[in-house]
Design an enzyme around this catalytic site. Structure first.
Site, PDB file in Angstrom:
ATOM      1  N   LYS A   1     -34.189-111.507  17.192  1.00 15.30           N
ATOM      2  CA  LYS A   1     -35.211-112.523  16.909  1.00 15.30           C
ATOM      3  C   LYS A   1     -36.422-111.818  16.327  1.00 15.30           C
ATOM      4  O   LYS A   1     -36.636-110.640  16.601  1.00 15.30           O
ATOM      5  CB  LYS A   1     -35.628-113.232  18.198  1.00 15.30           C
ATOM      6  CG  LYS A   1     -36.320-114.563  17.971  1.00 15.30           C
ATOM      7  CD  LYS A   1     -35.319-115.677  17.855  1.00 15.30           C
ATOM      8  CE  LYS A   1     -35.950-116.988  17.448  1.00 15.30           C
ATOM      9  NZ  LYS A   1     -34.957-118.085  17.589  1.00 15.30           N
TER      10      LYS A   1
ATOM     11  N   ASP B   1     -36.751-120.589  12.391  1.00 20.49           N
ATOM     12  CA  ASP B   1     -37.072-121.077  13.732  1.00 20.49           C
ATOM     13  C   ASP B   1     -38.385-121.844  13.552  1.00 20.49           C
ATOM     14  O   ASP B   1     -38.672-122.285  12.428  1.00 20.49           O
ATOM     15  CB  ASP B   1     -37.203-119.895  14.726  1.00 20.49           C
ATOM     16  CG  ASP B   1     -37.251-120.350  16.189  1.00 20.49           C
ATOM     17  OD1 ASP B   1     -36.185-120.638  16.754  1.00 20.49           O
ATOM     18  OD2 ASP B   1     -38.350-120.444  16.771  1.00 20.49           O
TER      19      ASP B   1
HETATM   20  P1  NDP Z   1     -40.094-126.704  13.482  1.00 21.56           P
HETATM   21  O1  NDP Z   1     -41.183-125.746  13.132  1.00 21.56           O
HETATM   22  O2  NDP Z   1     -39.348-127.389  12.407  1.00 21.56           O
HETATM   23  O3  NDP Z   1     -40.678-127.837  14.443  1.00 21.56           O
HETATM   24  C1  NDP Z   1     -41.277-127.513  15.650  1.00 21.56           C
HETATM   25  C2  NDP Z   1     -41.785-128.775  16.312  1.00 21.56           C
HETATM   26  O4  NDP Z   1     -42.208-128.469  17.636  1.00 21.56           O
HETATM   27  C3  NDP Z   1     -42.994-129.363  15.619  1.00 21.56           C
HETATM   28  O5  NDP Z   1     -42.998-130.738  15.816  1.00 21.56           O
HETATM   29  C4  NDP Z   1     -44.147-128.697  16.352  1.00 21.56           C
HETATM   30  O6  NDP Z   1     -45.355-129.408  16.300  1.00 21.56           O
HETATM   31  C5  NDP Z   1     -43.614-128.662  17.758  1.00 21.56           C
HETATM   32  N1  NDP Z   1     -44.226-127.532  18.471  1.00 21.56           N
HETATM   33  C6  NDP Z   1     -44.145-126.227  18.134  1.00 21.56           C
HETATM   34  N2  NDP Z   1     -44.859-125.479  18.983  1.00 21.56           N
HETATM   35  C7  NDP Z   1     -45.380-126.338  19.863  1.00 21.56           C
HETATM   36  C8  NDP Z   1     -46.209-126.166  20.985  1.00 21.56           C
HETATM   37  N3  NDP Z   1     -46.633-124.947  21.366  1.00 21.56           N
HETATM   38  N4  NDP Z   1     -46.542-127.286  21.691  1.00 21.56           N
HETATM   39  C9  NDP Z   1     -46.114-128.511  21.289  1.00 21.56           C
HETATM   40  N5  NDP Z   1     -45.330-128.729  20.235  1.00 21.56           N
HETATM   41  C10 NDP Z   1     -44.980-127.658  19.534  1.00 21.56           C
HETATM   42  O7  NDP Z   1     -39.115-125.886  14.441  1.00 21.56           O
HETATM   43  P2  NDP Z   1     -37.615-126.217  14.847  1.00 21.56           P
HETATM   44  O8  NDP Z   1     -37.379-127.674  14.896  1.00 21.56           O
HETATM   45  O9  NDP Z   1     -36.731-125.361  14.033  1.00 21.56           O
HETATM   46  O10 NDP Z   1     -37.564-125.615  16.338  1.00 21.56           O
HETATM   47  C11 NDP Z   1     -37.788-126.405  17.496  1.00 21.56           C
HETATM   48  C12 NDP Z   1     -37.197-125.705  18.704  1.00 21.56           C
HETATM   49  O11 NDP Z   1     -35.777-125.545  18.515  1.00 21.56           O
HETATM   50  C13 NDP Z   1     -37.714-124.299  18.997  1.00 21.56           C
HETATM   51  O12 NDP Z   1     -37.715-124.090  20.391  1.00 21.56           O
HETATM   52  C14 NDP Z   1     -36.668-123.399  18.353  1.00 21.56           C
HETATM   53  O13 NDP Z   1     -36.653-122.106  18.936  1.00 21.56           O
HETATM   54  C15 NDP Z   1     -35.411-124.181  18.693  1.00 21.56           C
HETATM   55  N6  NDP Z   1     -34.225-123.907  17.871  1.00 21.56           N
HETATM   56  C16 NDP Z   1     -34.268-124.009  16.521  1.00 21.56           C
HETATM   57  C17 NDP Z   1     -33.127-123.771  15.772  1.00 21.56           C
HETATM   58  C18 NDP Z   1     -33.085-123.968  14.300  1.00 21.56           C
HETATM   59  O14 NDP Z   1     -32.004-123.834  13.732  1.00 21.56           O
HETATM   60  N7  NDP Z   1     -34.192-124.288  13.643  1.00 21.56           N
HETATM   61  C19 NDP Z   1     -31.882-123.336  16.419  1.00 21.56           C
HETATM   62  C20 NDP Z   1     -31.930-123.328  17.860  1.00 21.56           C
HETATM   63  C21 NDP Z   1     -33.079-123.585  18.540  1.00 21.56           C
HETATM   64  P3  NDP Z   1     -46.528-128.922  15.316  1.00 21.56           P
HETATM   65  O15 NDP Z   1     -46.078-129.345  13.952  1.00 21.56           O
HETATM   66  O16 NDP Z   1     -47.755-129.600  15.791  1.00 21.56           O
HETATM   67  O17 NDP Z   1     -46.609-127.418  15.455  1.00 21.56           O
HETATM   68  O1  2IT Z   2     -32.777-120.123  18.154  1.00 24.03           O
HETATM   69  C1  2IT Z   2     -31.887-120.122  17.289  1.00 24.03           C
HETATM   70  O2  2IT Z   2     -30.682-120.098  17.584  1.00 24.03           O
HETATM   71  C2  2IT Z   2     -32.291-120.194  15.870  1.00 24.03           C
HETATM   72  N1  2IT Z   2     -33.474-120.312  15.596  1.00 24.03           N
HETATM   73  C3  2IT Z   2     -31.263-120.122  14.782  1.00 24.03           C
HETATM   74  C4  2IT Z   2     -30.874-118.699  14.518  1.00 24.03           C
HETATM   75  C5  2IT Z   2     -29.972-118.470  13.333  1.00 24.03           C
HETATM   76  O3  2IT Z   2     -29.702-117.297  13.068  1.00 24.03           O
HETATM   77  O4  2IT Z   2     -29.505-119.428  12.704  1.00 24.03           O
END
Ligand code: NDP
Ligand code: 2IT
Length: 451
Positions: A131, A171
């Site tokens: 990461k 992420d």
């Molecule tokens: P994005 O940046 O697309 O969206 C993140 C969302 O979460 C936004 O709505 C953001 O709001 C909100 N957010 C972020 N930080 C905070 C905080 N500290 N408090 C409140 N709200 C918050 O990210 P993703 O959708 O990609 O990721 C969301 C979650 O999913 C994370 O935990 C990530 O690690 C996990 N994840 C993502 C994967 C992927 O493929 N993208 C895979 C597996 C897990 P704001 O716009 O106000 O910051």
């Molecule tokens: O938390 C996660 O699994 C991710 N943000 C996706 C990682 C990846 O390599 O696709």
């Protein structure tokens, strides 16, 4: 072995982790959650003690930390900190996302890298865990500023990664735009066109379904959990947090399965739309968040529903909760409210969104609880499929990738069931995911000697 003796072993090991990694609270939390499942398993398989697997698996193979200088639109020099944690390569090249968010620090990225090792193992694909990211805040920055930052970040990172070494992805704060800028810079410096990043654009090596994969995958996983109780999404009320990549495609798949999502959030508050976030409204959310880069409050203004500033959606009555924003966004009290209101399924799209106290509430009440490392593994699994397609120099159809993703989520569910089913029949998916993810990595580490 008695629970008390196990607890003593957990506490003793945790004392070494805390002493070695002071102030990395999220890392402590993630390690404790895993070893609470692993130590009872190790009691039955003492080889993992003599091979010092816990000591090795909690120590990153390599930690990179570097300066990221860049020039803002005013011509002034800004300095951020960049990181890449190369946690474990026992079963494949390091693989995991990059997070750009002002809260990013070493402890948060180590927790995420540690989780990633087990998650990637669960996917059945050959990927190690890593990461990275930066404390850079993309909010309020122009496209050109984001581009200059990404180029500077990759100028350093490019010497440490490669398609057979370490393959980053997105992420929080890192989506298609950022991956594009970083890929361009990597290609320019290294003079090679390879699958060094996943989540790439469709036109230049990205896989179909990768943008949708984490949200879709979580809904597929929750569907498998619901099936164990003869249930489905049809007619269910669902609360979702976040409004980014994961949340958006979660809503899309829940709608397809006949459920109704009633909430979305961002760091400033949440919206409650009792009528449900239908396809039309979701289209607006995608425009709002991915193009306009605005706040979720604008949804309430546009569609005339309730908006709750500085609050999280867990007080809203629901059957299923799909937290999809960030770590520690459901605490013990909120978990109690969820359960009291009749919620009987929590499936984590985000990484570690439930605090340990919240998890305790779910397990005590025997609700269906899918921990992130199992439930949200569809994202990285589809990244693994993108790597395969890049190596083959082929691209698969949407249907083919989606079918593989669906099957992987079913397989992960089976693994959790195999390792997590208790005497009374309750499936403890936390134990199931931790032990299921651990075995393959630990056995590979043993095969490869003390490295
Ligand atoms: P994005 O940046 O697309 O969206 C993140 C969302 O979460 C936004 O709505 C953001 O709001 C909100 N957010 C972020 N930080 C905070 C905080 N500290 N408090 C409140 N709200 C918050 O990210 P993703 O959708 O990609 O990721 C969301 C979650 O999913 C994370 O935990 C990530 O690690 C996990 N994840 C993502 C994967 C992927 O493929 N993208 C895979 C597996 C897990 P704001 O716009 O106000 O910051
Ligand atoms: O938390 C996660 O699994 C991710 N943000 C996706 C990682 C990846 O390599 O696709």
């Amino acid at each position: 072995m008695k629970n008390e003796a196990i607890e003593q072993k957990v506490n003793k090991f945790m004392a070494t982790i805390v002493a070695k990694n002071p102030s990395e609270l999220e890392f402590h939390q993630a390690v404790r959650e895993v070893i609470e499942s692993i130590i009872p398993f190790m009691e039955e398989h003492p080889i993992y003690y003599s091979e010092r697997i816990l000591e090795r698996i909690t120590e990153p193979e390599r930690v990179l930390m570097f300066r990221v200088p860049w020039i803002d639109d005013k011509g002034e020099i800004q300095v951020n900190r960049g990181f890449r944690i190369e946690m474990n390569s026992a079963i494949g090249p390091y693989k995991g996302g990059l997070r750009f968010h002002p809260t990013v620090n070493l402890g948060i990225l180590k927790f995420l890298a540690f989780e990633q090792v087990f998650k990637n193992s669960l996917t059945t694909l050959p990927m190690g865990g890593g990461k990275g990211g930066s404390d850079f805040d993309p909010k309020g920055k122009s496209d050109k500023e984001v581009m200059r930052f990404c180029q500077s970040f990759m100028t350093e990172l490019c010497r440490h990664i490669g398609p057979d070494t370490d393959v980053p992805a997105g992420d929080i704060g890192v989506g298609g735009r950022e991956i594009g800028y970083m890929f361009g810079q990597y290609k320019r410096i290294r003079n090679e066109f390879t699958g060094v990043l996943t989540g790439k654009g469709r036109l230049w090596g990205g896989s179909l379904i990768r943008p949708e994969a984490t949200g879709y995958g979580n809904v597929y996983f929750a569907q498998e959990m619901l099936k164990t109780r003869g249930e489905s999404f049809k007619g269910k009320v669902v609360t979702v947090s976040g409004s980014g990549n994961v949340a958006q495609y979660t809503v899309e798949k829940v709608n397809e399965f006949g459920g109704k999502c009633v909430t979305l959030s961002d760091s400033e508050g949440f919206i409650y739309d009792a009528k449900g976030i239908d396809a039309e409204k979701l289209k607006f959310v995608m425009y709002l968040k991915n193009e306009k880069r605005g706040r979720i409050k604008e949804y309430a203004d546009k569609f005339g529903c309730d908006y709750f500033p500085n609050e999280r959606p867990w007080g809203i009555k629901c059957d299923v909760a799909l937290p999809s924003a960030t770590q520690n966004e459901i605490n013990g009290e909120e978990a109690k409210i969820l359960v009291k209101n009749g919620c009987y399924c929590v499936s984590e799209g985000a990484n570690m969104p439930s605090t340990p106290e919240a998890v305790e509430v779910y397990i005590k009440n025997k609700i269906l609880f899918g921990p992130g490392k199992a439930a949200n593994a569809g994202g990285v699994a589809t990244s693994g499929l993108e790597m395969s397609q890049n190596s083959l120099r082929l691209s698969w159809t949407r249907e083919e990738v989606d079918a593989r993703l669906h099957q992987i989520m079913k397989d992960i569910h089976e693994t959790c069931k195999k390792y997590g089913t208790k005497e009374d029949g309750y499936i403890n998916y936390v134990d199931g995911a931790n032990v299921g993810g651990f075995v393959k990595v630990a056995n590979s580490m043993i095969d490869q000697g003390a490295v």
